[in-house]
Design a protein around this motif. Structure first.
Motif, short mmCIF file in Angstrom:
data_model
loop_
_atom_site.label_atom_id
_atom_site.label_comp_id
_atom_site.label_asym_id
_atom_site.label_seq_id
_atom_site.Cartn_x
_atom_site.Cartn_y
_atom_site.Cartn_z
N PRO A 75 -15.74 -53.75 21.04
CA PRO A 75 -14.65 -54.74 21.12
C PRO A 75 -14.57 -55.62 19.87
N ARG A 76 -15.72 -55.98 19.30
CA ARG A 76 -15.74 -56.83 18.11
C ARG A 76 -15.07 -56.13 16.93
N GLU A 95 -9.02 -61.45 24.40
CA GLU A 95 -9.48 -62.70 23.82
C GLU A 95 -10.32 -62.42 22.59
N ALA A 96 -10.61 -63.50 21.86
CA ALA A 96 -11.50 -63.40 20.70
C ALA A 96 -12.94 -63.24 21.17
N PRO A 97 -13.83 -62.75 20.32
CA PRO A 97 -15.24 -62.67 20.67
C PRO A 97 -15.79 -64.03 21.09
N VAL A 106 -23.89 -61.11 22.24
CA VAL A 106 -23.54 -59.70 22.40
C VAL A 106 -22.27 -59.61 23.24
N TRP A 107 -21.28 -58.90 22.74
CA TRP A 107 -19.98 -58.80 23.42
C TRP A 107 -19.74 -57.35 23.80
N SER A 128 -16.36 -61.14 28.99
CA SER A 128 -15.00 -61.67 29.10
C SER A 128 -14.23 -61.42 27.82
N GLY A 129 -12.95 -61.09 27.99
CA GLY A 129 -12.08 -60.89 26.83
C GLY A 129 -11.90 -59.45 26.43
#
Length: 871
Positions: A617-618, A865-867, A817-818, A846-847
């Motif tokens: 995602p990042r 959403e943003a990280p 960590v995303w 989330s996001g």
């Protein structure tokens, strides 16, 4: 022979002695292919042949524009990213859907609306618009007056061929008196040009000062912060600095020292790599989990056991982080990182990705915290540069214009309006010693060498454009002979243009890379320096060499031997190259329009390579929200050279104005669209309009070429009786040349202080009372500008103010960590596993969300959403 003549002869002999190397046959043969410019090959072609050459370009451009119109509303993130991929309060209104419904709203955009994008963007759009109006006015008059005179200027004994019938080349000796019209129109063109230059310089001063003196800009941190170079150690104490600048209005606010950042920068880089590898490994585990789930149909309670089993299977060779390499002679250091697969040669074993990433993050964080603690207690080494924020913008401006020290080499350079993201930290941290100066001059020599030696690859490309030569070198291309003759001619015509375009791009990248080693402290300085060098390169290699000779040495030899021969060189070569530049400008216009609108490379990469590369995602968020930015230095230089070509030929072959106007209007359409809907509205390397006066001054090069060419034409022209009938006009034009040089110097000297400095006193109330027609920004535009600056100012202030002008590594925080949320909650369990193994790394889902289907091998990821690190 008189004494003066003898001295003149000895001088020429002396110059030949000094330049003997450049006169040698070996050197000449090394650089030369022919002694005439390659542009002469287009001399005298007919209009049908000219259109046949253009036909392929027109077709390609039409196809590309059609695809753009079709795909514009499909790939919004690619063709309208500023409507979707930026924060909601910064988004532009979405253009209406429809094949051509985007054109009218784009063209209706007022030039003043681009003030909200920065002065560089505004003045660039203004530059193209002003050039378009200039060529529309002068071109229309010159064509109406001169084309009929040129077309009917032939005789029974002499007539030009093809499109040259519309140029000065068609005037026969018996009609040499017709050149009086060219003389008058030349004077008119020069007068209008100077009126335009003076008007634009005056407008530049008013608009720039109005922009910089607006309340929002004056209150911004950038306007109040000064970078000071060569600060001796005894002056680096904050109390001493505050006492030193207490006489400046408002006094000093914050002070930022340039601390030694190499160790912390290295650890931050390691931590970022570790986080990237960790997130990618977890996504890879997620990919393996779902096929495993479908094949085994596990129960929810068994998921945790399977997670442990799958996680243990992720092993890899970690990257190799080498020690810092330092070159003390030039005060530079380099960091070299090697790919992990090289560990195979040392017979190392794979290790757990999760364990390595967490250990690396922990070790790096400990060192990062240690370096931050040393900085807070002033235990880190300080470099001899200091950022000082003044309480009032006038304080920064006054300090920037003052000589701050009596000692030479102490506090001897300052920079104001420095964007924190625009700082080239590796150059700021250097000591300006002998090694740095040597490196700077070495790069300058390399620039000159590239400009001179560029003729070698150009000559090679010119040879390869001939199909027999190309096939002789590469026999496997014999299949080209199966094509029809017209197709082979098209390939032969397009190949050099494509290769030269690629070569020019390589030179531009090389110049940009080398400029870094000139010690420039900011990207803004890089752009200003690049504008001058790239313009010089384009003028020499894409105008002079192509027009006059295939080698710079031939031009230099002629000028050194006989400086007064410059008008003769131009007069005998420029008219023969007119048709070439008709073709060249048209090809560039079609290629520019089609490729820039369609963005074919980004379109292909987005639907192929990026899908494979951006798996987390990042990565996807960064890719989507990283809007392209224009490098204004090289962009201004490109349009300056086209304008110079148009000015040079405005009298010789006035038909060129049509092609210049066509190219400029396509450019206006593109940049009005792209600046509003594609390019980022934040430009860290913003020069605050300083590129515009340089671009205007570069136009004088075209005027000088025009005047010198006309001087040569008038002195060379003979009537039917062999008499030089235009000598008086030649002498008058020579006088005009000297007046132009004087005006150029006068304008530059008068306006130079306004390029970088601001006035303390303002005559704005008096100027408003006079009701002048100067183009000042309207209130609506000021509102847009103020809103954007307020937003940037709020961002800078909201971020830790005390860290603003420190190296970015000191602002690094422990990452989160995303991972994307999945239907079965597998990533939630992954995060629990990570948090159980680390006492400082946290995770969130989330996001970002993934959708899984049995029929799709790839994960379909949605970013909303943003990280979490950015929020």
């Amino acid at each position: 022979m008189s004494s003066f003549d003898n001295q003149h002869y000895e001088y020429r002999k002396l110059t030949r002695t000094y330049m003997d190397f450049f006169y040698s046959d070996k050197f000449t043969k090394f650089l030369n292919t022919t002694q005439t410019g390659s542009a002469h090959s287009s001399h005298g072609i007919d209009f049908p042949i000219f259109m046949k050459t253009m036909f392929t370009s027109i077709c390609f451009c039409t196809i590309q524009l059609t695809l753009f119109c079709l795909l514009r509303s499909v790939f919004n993130f690619l063709y309208q990213p500023r409507c979707f991929c930026v924060p909601v309060n910064e988004r532009m209104e979405v253009l209406p859907r429809g094949f051509v419904k985007w054109i009218i709203p784009t063209l209706k955009s007022s030039i003043n609306t681009y003030l909200s994008l920065g002065l560089d963007a505004y003045f660039f759009v203004r530059f193209i618009s002003v050039l378009s109006l200039f060529f529309l006015l002068i071109g229309s008059i010159n064509m109406l007056v001169l084309i009929p005179i040129n077309f009917t200027g032939n005789s029974a004994e002499f007539t030009a061929q093809g499109l040259d019938k519309l140029s000065l080349s068609n005037i026969a000796n018996c009609n040499v008196a017709r050149l009086n019209a060219h003389f008058i129109m030349g004077l008119l063109t020069i007068v209008v040009f100077h009126w335009l230059i003076i008007y634009e310089f005056q407008s530049f001063v008013i608009i720039r000062q109005s922009y910089l003196l607006s309340e929002s800009h004056k209150s911004s941190i950038m306007a109040r912060t000064l970078l000071i170079f060569n600060v001796p150690e005894y002056l680096q104490d904050e109390k001493v600095l505050r006492d030193l600048f207490h006489i400046v209005p408002g006094g000093v606010g914050n002070i930022w020292h340039v601390f030694d950042f190499e160790r912390i920068e290295h650890q931050v880089a390691k931590a970022k790599v570790a986080l990237k590898i960790l997130e990618k490994s977890q996504i890879e585990a997620l990919r393996r989990y779902y096929p495993f789930k479908w094949s085994n149909n596990p129960k929810a309670g068994q998921n945790k056991k399977k997670i442990k089993k799958l996680s243990k299977d992720v092993f890899f060779y970690p990257p190799i982080f080498c020690d810092l390499i330092r070159i003390p002679q030039i005060d530079r250091s380099f960091q070299l990182n090697l790919p992990g697969w090289l560990r195979i040669f040392t017979l190392q074993k794979r290790i757990s990705t999760l364990n390595w990433a967490l250990d690396t993050l922990k070790q790096s964080q400990l060192i990062i915290d240690e370096e931050k603690s040393k900085m807070a207690t002033n235990q880190l080494k300080r470099h001899n540069k200091v950022f000082i924020e003044f309480s009032d913008h006038r304080g920064a401006c006054i300090a920037n214009q003052c000589l701050l020290s009596q000692s030479q080499g102490c506090l001897d350079k300052t920079l104001v309006e420095v964007h924190p993201q625009d700082i080239i930290w590796r150059n700021v941290s250097r000591t300006d010693g002998v090694g740095c100066k040597f490196e700077k001059y070495l790069v300058t020599i390399l620039f000159i060498s590239i400009i001179v030696l560029y003729v070698i690859p150009v000559s090679l490309i010119h040879s390869l454009s001939q199909i027999p030569v190309l096939i002789h070198i590469m026999p496997f291309l014999k299949w080209i002979y199966h094509f029809p003759e017209e197709a082979r001619q098209t390939i032969s015509g397009f190949l050099p243009s494509i290769l030269l375009t690629i070569l020019t791009e390589i030179v531009m990248v090389t110049f940009r890379f080398l400029t870094y080693f000139k010690g420039k402290a900011t990207g803004c300085e890089v752009e200003i320096d690049l504008q001058k060098w790239f313009f010089a390169f384009l003028f020499v290699q894409q105008f002079l060499v192509v027009t006059i000779s295939s080698s710079v040495t031939v031009i230099c030899k002629q000028i050194i031997d006989q400086p007064t021969s410059i008008p003769i060189l131009l007069a005998t070569n420029l008219p023969k190259s007119a048709t070439f530049f008709f073709q060249y400008i048209c090809l560039r216009a079609f290629a520019f329009c089609g490729s820039n609108f369609l963005r074919i490379s980004q379109l292909v990469l987005t639907n192929s390579y990026y899908k494979w590369k951006d798996v987390t995602p990042r990565q996807q968020f960064t890719r989507i929200t990283s809007l392209p930015q224009i490098k204004w230095g090289t962009t201004f230089a490109i349009y300056s050279i086209y304008a110079c070509i148009g000015i040079s030929y405005s009298i010789i072959s006035p038909l060129i104005s049509i092609f210049i106007i066509f190219f400029l209007n396509l450019s206006i359409l593109y940049y009005k669209y792209a600046l509003k809907y594609v390019y980022s509205h934040i430009n860290p390397s913003e020069t605050l309009g300083r590129l515009y006066p340089n671009a205007l001054l570069h136009l004088y090069t075209g005027i000088y070429c025009l005047e010198c060419c006309l001087i040569g034409v008038f002195f060379l022209s003979k009537d039917s009786s062999g008499r030089y009938a235009m000598r008086i006009q030649g002498w008058i034009m020579t006088g005009v040349l000297f007046v132009t040089i004087f005006c150029n110097n006068l304008i530059y000297s008068r306006y130079l202080p306004y390029f970088s400095n601001l006035p303390i006193l303002s005559d704005k109330p008096y100027r408003d009372n006079k009701k002048t027609d100067e183009p000042t920004p309207n209130s609506e535009d000021h509102h847009d500008h103020d809103h954007d600056h307020d937003h940037d100012h709020h961002e800078m202030t909201a971020a830790n103010h005390t860290l603003l002008y420190l190296h970015p590594a000191f602002k690094y925080e422990t990452p989160i960590v995303w991972l994307p949320k999945d239907p079965n909650g597998y990533t939630e369990l992954q995060i629990q596993e990570i948090e159980s193994k680390s006492d400082f790394i946290k995770g969130e889902t989330s996001g970002a969300e993934v959708q899984i289907t049995k029929f799709l091998k790839n994960l379909k990821m949605t970013i909303s959403e943003a990280p979490p690190d950015y929020r």
